[in-house]
Design a protein around this motif. Structure first.
Motif, PDB file in Angstrom:
ATOM      1  N   ARG A 107       8.346  29.707  -9.922  1.00  0.00           N
ATOM      2  CA  ARG A 107       6.226  31.435  -9.836  1.00  0.00           C
ATOM      3  C   ARG A 107       5.440  30.052  -9.510  1.00  0.00           C
ATOM      4  O   ARG A 107       4.968  29.856  -8.330  1.00  0.00           O
ATOM      5  CB  ARG A 107       6.470  32.501  -9.742  1.00  0.00           C
ATOM      6  N   MET A 108       5.165  29.878 -11.105  1.00  0.00           N
ATOM      7  CA  MET A 108       4.540  29.440 -10.457  1.00  0.00           C
ATOM      8  C   MET A 108       4.153  27.595 -10.185  1.00  0.00           C
ATOM      9  O   MET A 108       3.187  27.287  -9.753  1.00  0.00           O
ATOM     10  CB  MET A 108       3.592  28.933 -12.322  1.00  0.00           C
ATOM     11  N   ARG A 109       5.003  27.430 -10.332  1.00  0.00           N
ATOM     12  CA  ARG A 109       5.295  25.886 -10.330  1.00  0.00           C
ATOM     13  C   ARG A 109       5.210  25.586  -8.557  1.00  0.00           C
ATOM     14  O   ARG A 109       5.018  25.071  -8.063  1.00  0.00           O
ATOM     15  CB  ARG A 109       6.715  25.128 -10.281  1.00  0.00           C
ATOM     16  N   HIS A 110       5.554  26.230  -8.086  1.00  0.00           N
ATOM     17  CA  HIS A 110       5.326  26.588  -6.106  1.00  0.00           C
ATOM     18  C   HIS A 110       4.037  26.555  -5.622  1.00  0.00           C
ATOM     19  O   HIS A 110       3.737  26.411  -5.210  1.00  0.00           O
ATOM     20  CB  HIS A 110       6.643  28.063  -5.775  1.00  0.00           C
ATOM     21  N   THR A 111       3.409  27.730  -6.840  1.00  0.00           N
ATOM     22  CA  THR A 111       1.882  28.010  -6.078  1.00  0.00           C
ATOM     23  C   THR A 111       1.355  26.563  -6.902  1.00  0.00           C
ATOM     24  O   THR A 111       0.000  26.080  -6.049  1.00  0.00           O
ATOM     25  CB  THR A 111       0.851  29.630  -7.395  1.00  0.00           C
ATOM     26  N   GLN A 112       1.667  26.333  -7.834  1.00  0.00           N
ATOM     27  CA  GLN A 112       1.298  24.355  -8.202  1.00  0.00           C
ATOM     28  C   GLN A 112       1.479  23.697  -7.118  1.00  0.00           C
ATOM     29  O   GLN A 112       0.354  22.813  -6.605  1.00  0.00           O
ATOM     30  CB  GLN A 112       1.214  23.712  -9.923  1.00  0.00           C
ATOM     31  N   LYS A 113       2.359  24.137  -6.747  1.00  0.00           N
ATOM     32  CA  LYS A 113       2.329  22.316  -5.634  1.00  0.00           C
ATOM     33  C   LYS A 113       1.907  22.681  -4.340  1.00  0.00           C
ATOM     34  O   LYS A 113       1.745  21.718  -3.668  1.00  0.00           O
ATOM     35  CB  LYS A 113       4.636  22.989  -5.327  1.00  0.00           C
ATOM     36  N   SER A 114       1.984  24.129  -4.146  1.00  0.00           N
ATOM     37  CA  SER A 114       1.241  24.460  -3.064  1.00  0.00           C
ATOM     38  C   SER A 114      -0.625  24.055  -3.114  1.00  0.00           C
ATOM     39  O   SER A 114      -0.609  23.544  -2.175  1.00  0.00           O
ATOM     40  CB  SER A 114       1.198  25.905  -2.256  1.00  0.00           C
ATOM     41  N   MET A 115      -0.880  23.785  -4.334  1.00  0.00           N
ATOM     42  CA  MET A 115      -2.471  23.773  -4.712  1.00  0.00           C
ATOM     43  C   MET A 115      -2.475  21.735  -4.546  1.00  0.00           C
ATOM     44  O   MET A 115      -3.388  21.532  -3.936  1.00  0.00           O
ATOM     45  CB  MET A 115      -2.333  23.907  -5.639  1.00  0.00           C
ATOM     46  N   ALA A 116      -1.104  21.010  -4.723  1.00  0.00           N
ATOM     47  CA  ALA A 116      -0.836  19.889  -4.643  1.00  0.00           C
ATOM     48  C   ALA A 116      -1.150  19.468  -3.327  1.00  0.00           C
ATOM     49  O   ALA A 116      -1.279  17.846  -3.337  1.00  0.00           O
ATOM     50  CB  ALA A 116       0.027  19.295  -5.683  1.00  0.00           C
ATOM     51  N   LYS A 117      -0.610  20.181  -2.903  1.00  0.00           N
ATOM     52  CA  LYS A 117      -0.128  19.857  -0.709  1.00  0.00           C
ATOM     53  C   LYS A 117      -1.202  20.023  -0.249  1.00  0.00           C
ATOM     54  O   LYS A 117      -2.334  18.674   0.421  1.00  0.00           O
ATOM     55  CB  LYS A 117       0.994  20.391  -0.036  1.00  0.00           C
ATOM     56  N   ALA A 118      -2.541  21.231  -0.717  1.00  0.00           N
ATOM     57  CA  ALA A 118      -3.493  21.071   0.071  1.00  0.00           C
ATOM     58  C   ALA A 118      -4.528  19.669  -0.649  1.00  0.00           C
ATOM     59  O   ALA A 118      -5.509  19.447   0.263  1.00  0.00           O
ATOM     60  CB  ALA A 118      -4.039  22.636  -0.738  1.00  0.00           C
ATOM     61  N   ALA A 119      -4.474  19.599  -1.882  1.00  0.00           N
ATOM     62  CA  ALA A 119      -5.128  18.099  -2.707  1.00  0.00           C
ATOM     63  C   ALA A 119      -4.859  17.482  -1.856  1.00  0.00           C
ATOM     64  O   ALA A 119      -5.841  16.186  -1.355  1.00  0.00           O
ATOM     65  CB  ALA A 119      -4.629  18.513  -4.150  1.00  0.00           C
ATOM     66  N   VAL A 120      -4.052  17.001  -1.332  1.00  0.00           N
ATOM     67  CA  VAL A 120      -3.281  15.996  -0.132  1.00  0.00           C
ATOM     68  C   VAL A 120      -3.681  16.423   0.644  1.00  0.00           C
ATOM     69  O   VAL A 120      -4.698  15.487   0.965  1.00  0.00           O
ATOM     70  CB  VAL A 120      -1.092  15.989  -0.044  1.00  0.00           C
ATOM     71  N   ALA A 121      -3.704  16.461   1.407  1.00  0.00           N
ATOM     72  CA  ALA A 121      -4.812  17.176   2.802  1.00  0.00           C
ATOM     73  C   ALA A 121      -5.539  17.097   2.482  1.00  0.00           C
ATOM     74  O   ALA A 121      -6.333  16.533   4.021  1.00  0.00           O
ATOM     75  CB  ALA A 121      -4.594  19.302   3.493  1.00  0.00           C
ATOM     76  N   ILE A 122      -6.335  17.657   2.064  1.00  0.00           N
ATOM     77  CA  ILE A 122      -7.880  16.692   1.797  1.00  0.00           C
ATOM     78  C   ILE A 122      -8.482  15.212   1.018  1.00  0.00           C
ATOM     79  O   ILE A 122      -8.860  15.206   1.871  1.00  0.00           O
ATOM     80  CB  ILE A 122      -9.025  17.628   0.093  1.00  0.00           C
ATOM     81  N   THR A 123      -7.325  14.978   0.263  1.00  0.00           N
ATOM     82  CA  THR A 123      -7.400  13.901   0.314  1.00  0.00           C
ATOM     83  C   THR A 123      -7.192  12.655   1.837  1.00  0.00           C
ATOM     84  O   THR A 123      -7.953  11.479   1.886  1.00  0.00           O
ATOM     85  CB  THR A 123      -5.942  13.185  -0.901  1.00  0.00           C
ATOM     86  N   LEU A 124      -6.138  12.862   2.573  1.00  0.00           N
ATOM     87  CA  LEU A 124      -5.854  12.217   3.885  1.00  0.00           C
ATOM     88  C   LEU A 124      -7.558  12.315   4.618  1.00  0.00           C
ATOM     89  O   LEU A 124      -7.827  12.071   4.871  1.00  0.00           O
ATOM     90  CB  LEU A 124      -4.995  13.105   4.309  1.00  0.00           C
TER      91      LEU A 124
END
Length: 197
Positions: A117-134
């Motif tokens: 569950r924590m990894r899924h939350t972390q993955k969502s946050m990482a993907k949000a960071a990718v969107a912000i990076t783009l």
């Protein structure tokens, strides 16, 4: 007769002294109450954890944010969003780390479930960071092309936008790192128990 003249004068002096003392005590008590109220007001404000609010955003954006922050995305929509933002090739540190298989297999089933569950939350946050990076990358490119054509105000606005997005990246990456550490901390008791056997 002298006694009768002295007695009333002494009595009024004593009464006045008693009245003055009572007034002083009442006034002192009022001051103490005010001081206590000030102290309690100060203490209450020190425990107030509500954040100061910033300027409002557009009504439509606020409506969208309130809707999104009020409930989770449906699983299908979340999977679509996550798939839309692959990690950039030159940013390997944005990847969410896998749990060491040896450690994972030693975990109690409850801990495994919590880790997933924590990894899924972390993955969502990482993907949000990718969107912000783009978005940040796009703004950097646009800023460079518009700098020679448009007025200084546009460049300053773009600069502020990039700074805001960079701040968001910093805060998001901090949270991702923090979650990684918490996941490692959660594994330690199991690792120590396994090593002790």
């Amino acid at each position: 007769m002298e006694e009768s003249l002295i007695a009333p004068n002494t009595a009024s002096t004593e009464e006045k002294a008693v009245q003055d003392l009572e007034d002083e005590l009442v006034h002192g008590a009022e001051q103490e109450t005010e001081i206590e109220e000030d102290i309690f007001t100060e203490m209450a404000s020190s425990f107030d954890d509500s954040e100061e609010k910033g300027p409002p955003v557009s009504d439509k954006l606020a409506e969208l944010l309130n809707s999104r922050f009020g409930s989770k995305l449906p699983d299908k929509k979340l999977r679509e969003k996550l798939a839309a933002y692959p990690i950039p090739q030159n940013c390997p540190n944005m990847e969410v780390p896998q749990t060491n298989q040896e450690v994972y297999s030693a975990l109690h089933p409850y801990a495994r479930k919590a880790d997933v569950r924590m990894r899924h939350t972390q993955k969502s946050m990482a993907k949000a960071a990718v969107a912000i990076t783009l978005c940040t990358n796009t703004l950097l490119q646009v800023r460079e092309t518009l700098a020679t054509v448009d007025p200084t105000q546009l460049k300053a606005t773009m600069g502020q936008c990039i700074a805001n997005l960079t701040d968001a990246l910093g805060m998001t990456s901090h949270a991702i790192k923090d979650l990684s550490q918490k996941r490692r901390d959660m594994h330690r008791p199991t690792e120590l128990k396994r090593l002790a056997q």
